[in-house]
Design an enzyme around this catalytic site. Structure first.
Site, PDB file in Angstrom:
ATOM      1  N   THR A 290       0.825  -1.207   0.000  1.00 18.76           N
ATOM      2  CA  THR A 290       0.000   0.000   0.000  1.00 18.76           C
ATOM      3  C   THR A 290       0.859   1.258   0.000  1.00 18.76           C
ATOM      4  O   THR A 290       1.977   1.241   0.505  1.00 18.76           O
ATOM      5  CB  THR A 290      -0.858  -0.040   1.279  1.00 18.76           C
ATOM      6  OG1 THR A 290      -1.801  -1.093   1.127  1.00 18.76           O
ATOM      7  CG2 THR A 290      -1.583   1.250   1.553  1.00 18.76           C
TER       8      THR A 290
ATOM      9  N   ARG B  24     -13.783  -8.011  -0.628  1.00 17.26           N
ATOM     10  CA  ARG B  24     -13.184  -7.592   0.654  1.00 17.26           C
ATOM     11  C   ARG B  24     -12.717  -6.126   0.579  1.00 17.26           C
ATOM     12  O   ARG B  24     -12.155  -5.689  -0.406  1.00 17.26           O
ATOM     13  CB  ARG B  24     -11.996  -8.496   0.953  1.00 17.26           C
ATOM     14  CG  ARG B  24     -11.204  -8.130   2.222  1.00 17.26           C
ATOM     15  CD  ARG B  24      -9.960  -7.349   1.895  1.00 17.26           C
ATOM     16  NE  ARG B  24      -9.069  -7.225   3.058  1.00 17.26           N
ATOM     17  CZ  ARG B  24      -8.016  -6.417   3.105  1.00 17.26           C
ATOM     18  NH1 ARG B  24      -7.715  -5.650   2.075  1.00 17.26           N
ATOM     19  NH2 ARG B  24      -7.266  -6.344   4.184  1.00 17.26           N
ATOM     20  N   VAL B  25     -12.971  -5.373   1.633  1.00 18.45           N
ATOM     21  CA  VAL B  25     -12.437  -4.006   1.721  1.00 18.45           C
ATOM     22  C   VAL B  25     -11.559  -3.941   2.967  1.00 18.45           C
ATOM     23  O   VAL B  25     -11.945  -4.439   4.030  1.00 18.45           O
ATOM     24  CB  VAL B  25     -13.584  -2.966   1.808  1.00 18.45           C
ATOM     25  CG1 VAL B  25     -13.019  -1.575   2.067  1.00 18.45           C
ATOM     26  CG2 VAL B  25     -14.405  -2.974   0.527  1.00 18.45           C
ATOM     27  N   GLY B  26     -10.381  -3.349   2.830  1.00 19.68           N
ATOM     28  CA  GLY B  26      -9.446  -3.264   3.959  1.00 19.68           C
ATOM     29  C   GLY B  26      -9.564  -1.951   4.709  1.00 19.68           C
ATOM     30  O   GLY B  26     -10.578  -1.248   4.635  1.00 19.68           O
ATOM     31  N   ASP B  27      -8.508  -1.612   5.417  1.00 19.82           N
ATOM     32  CA  ASP B  27      -8.511  -0.411   6.268  1.00 19.82           C
ATOM     33  C   ASP B  27      -8.212   0.871   5.490  1.00 19.82           C
ATOM     34  O   ASP B  27      -8.601   1.962   5.921  1.00 19.82           O
ATOM     35  CB  ASP B  27      -7.442  -0.544   7.366  1.00 19.82           C
ATOM     36  CG  ASP B  27      -6.036  -0.689   6.764  1.00 19.82           C
ATOM     37  OD1 ASP B  27      -5.874  -1.464   5.791  1.00 19.82           O
ATOM     38  OD2 ASP B  27      -5.103  -0.014   7.243  1.00 19.82           O
TER      39      ASP B  27
ATOM     40  N   GLY C 127      -0.567  -2.440   6.349  1.00 20.33           N
ATOM     41  CA  GLY C 127      -0.455  -3.690   7.099  1.00 20.33           C
ATOM     42  C   GLY C 127      -1.708  -4.516   6.953  1.00 20.33           C
ATOM     43  O   GLY C 127      -2.492  -4.317   6.016  1.00 20.33           O
ATOM     44  N   THR C 128      -1.898  -5.435   7.868  1.00 16.18           N
ATOM     45  CA  THR C 128      -3.067  -6.325   7.828  1.00 16.18           C
ATOM     46  C   THR C 128      -4.327  -5.521   8.144  1.00 16.18           C
ATOM     47  O   THR C 128      -4.652  -5.291   9.313  1.00 16.18           O
ATOM     48  CB  THR C 128      -2.904  -7.448   8.864  1.00 16.18           C
ATOM     49  OG1 THR C 128      -2.467  -6.846  10.092  1.00 16.18           O
ATOM     50  CG2 THR C 128      -1.861  -8.458   8.430  1.00 16.18           C
ATOM     51  N   GLY C 129      -5.027  -5.137   7.107  1.00 19.78           N
ATOM     52  CA  GLY C 129      -6.126  -4.187   7.225  1.00 19.78           C
ATOM     53  C   GLY C 129      -7.167  -4.542   8.271  1.00 19.78           C
ATOM     54  O   GLY C 129      -7.667  -3.671   8.990  1.00 19.78           O
TER      55      GLY C 129
HETATM   56  N1  ASP Z   1      -3.710  -2.302   4.603  1.00 20.41           N
HETATM   57  C1  ASP Z   1      -3.930  -2.825   3.271  1.00 20.41           C
HETATM   58  C2  ASP Z   1      -5.186  -3.646   3.247  1.00 20.41           C
HETATM   59  O1  ASP Z   1      -5.427  -4.343   4.202  1.00 20.41           O
HETATM   60  C3  ASP Z   1      -2.793  -3.647   2.780  1.00 20.41           C
HETATM   61  C4  ASP Z   1      -1.472  -2.955   2.816  1.00 20.41           C
HETATM   62  O2  ASP Z   1      -1.226  -2.119   3.668  1.00 20.41           O
HETATM   63  O3  ASP Z   1      -0.644  -3.251   1.953  1.00 20.41           O
HETATM   64  O4  ASP Z   1      -5.862  -3.616   2.269  1.00 20.41           O
END
Ligand code: ASP
Length: 346
Positions: A208, A236-239, A260-262
């Site tokens: 990201t 799926r939608v992340g953070d 990171g891990t959204g």
């Molecule tokens: N945070 C992003 C997501 O979860 C992934 C990333 O940071 O690369 O979509």
């Protein structure tokens, strides 16, 4: 008696000194500050398993980060707003296919791209976001458009794309975003052949992109853009597009962008948590970033933040092997780094 008092106070000072220096080293191990400046920009290009990269890969990332910083810096130097600077840096990184945003985004389990982005203005607390867009060349500009020209904050999918088209943003066919290397990576993952050596950038890296800035008027802004996580379930939608999870800006506290891990950043309201720690508990930015990452980590996630506070103090913090990151300030300081100085995950 006197001597024992003296020894006691000596012991206390030694313990105090030890405590202070170990706190210092914790700070230094994951975050990096800089002095206050009139205006400044900070960018990231993802965190994760970033370790011992081949020199040509290091060079590509260095160039990418440097160009993004230069774009934003030029905007700020000419008196442009923090929001405009953030948009400029992120647009550059979306176009540079080395990053996981815009062109070069990672693929869903169905082999398509679904991109997310958000932007926030710390002066007004206005914000805009888009998610699950598949054709908008620069999702960050769509997020800005939502912020500036829409009565809503968050548009998704077809609705977001139609809105962008109405306002003249550039749309591209899906093939523009989907790179051959990404298709190969997905194939390897699906056939369970992927290995950390060959596929380090999809298995343990979150590419990201994000940017935070302070302009000449002291206004803050933050933005984040991503293709999400490789092989994510379609839909799926992340953070990254969620205000308060992956992005937050408030002139009273700070501007931050996460990677990171959204799911874990969403569950812990990680970006807003940084601002809240500063506003309500008077924590300095360095500490607020660390505390928010620790909370996020306690739910099983990993990743990092870049941040800038209302006084122009720059900081970052991450719990992974590395994070692509850099800053440039009006006082002439600049830095680009990738690796963690001393942190290695077991
Ligand atoms: N945070 C992003 C997501 O979860 C992934 C990333 O940071 O690369 O979509």
């Amino acid at each position: 008696m006197k001597i024992s008092n003296f020894l006691q106070s000596l012991l206390f000072s030694a313990i105090a000194l030890l405590l202070v220096s170990s706190c210092g080293s914790v700070e230094n191990s994951g975050s990096q500050g800089s002095s206050t400046s009139q205006f400044a920009v900070v960018v990231h290009g993802g965190a994760g398993y970033i370790k011992n990269l081949p020199p040509e890969v290091e060079k590509r990332y260095e160039e990418g980060l440097q160009n993004a910083l230069n774009r934003a810096y030029a905007v700020l130097e000419q008196g442009g707003s923090a929001v405009a600077a953030v948009e400029a840096a992120i647009r550059y990184m979306e176009d540079d296919s080395i990053f996981n945003a815009g062109r070069g985004s990672v693929l869903t389990n169905k082999g398509g791209v679904e991109m997310d982005a958000s932007i926030m203005d710390g002066k007004t607390l206005n914000a805009g976001a888009v998610a699950r867009v598949k054709h908008i060349k620069n999702p960050i500009s769509a997020a800005r458009l939502v912020m500036d020209s829409c009565r809503h904050v968050f548009l998704v999918g077809d609705g977001a794309e139609e809105f962008a088209l109405e306002y003249g943003l550039q749309l591209m066919p899906e093939e523009y975003f989907i790179l051959e290397k990404r298709k190969k990576q997905l194939k390897r993952i699906h056939s369970k052949q992927a290995s950390l050596q060959k596929d380090w950038d999809v298995l343990r890296k979150y590419g990201t992109v994000g940017c935070v800035a302070m302009d000449k008027n002291g206004n803050l802004a933050a933005g984040t853009s991503t293709g999400g996580m490789m092989n994510k379930r379609y839909g799926r939608v992340g953070d990254s597009p969620i205000i308060g999870a992956g992005t937050y800006a408030d002139n009273q506290t700070c501007a931050v962008s996460a990677t990171g891990t959204g799911e874990n950043f969403i569950r812990t309201a990680a970006a807003f948590r940084v601002s809240a720690l500063m506003q309500y508990l008077n924590k300095p930015l360095d500490e607020a970033l660390r505390l928010s990452i620790e909370k996020m980590e306690s739910t099983g996630g990993d990743g990092g933040f870049i941040g800038i506070d209302k006084n122009g103090h720059i900081s970052w913090y991450f719990n992974t092997e590395g994070m692509f990151r850099g800053y440039k300030t009006s006082s002439g300081e600049q830095k680009i780094e990738m690796y963690h100085p001393d942190y290695y995950k077991k």
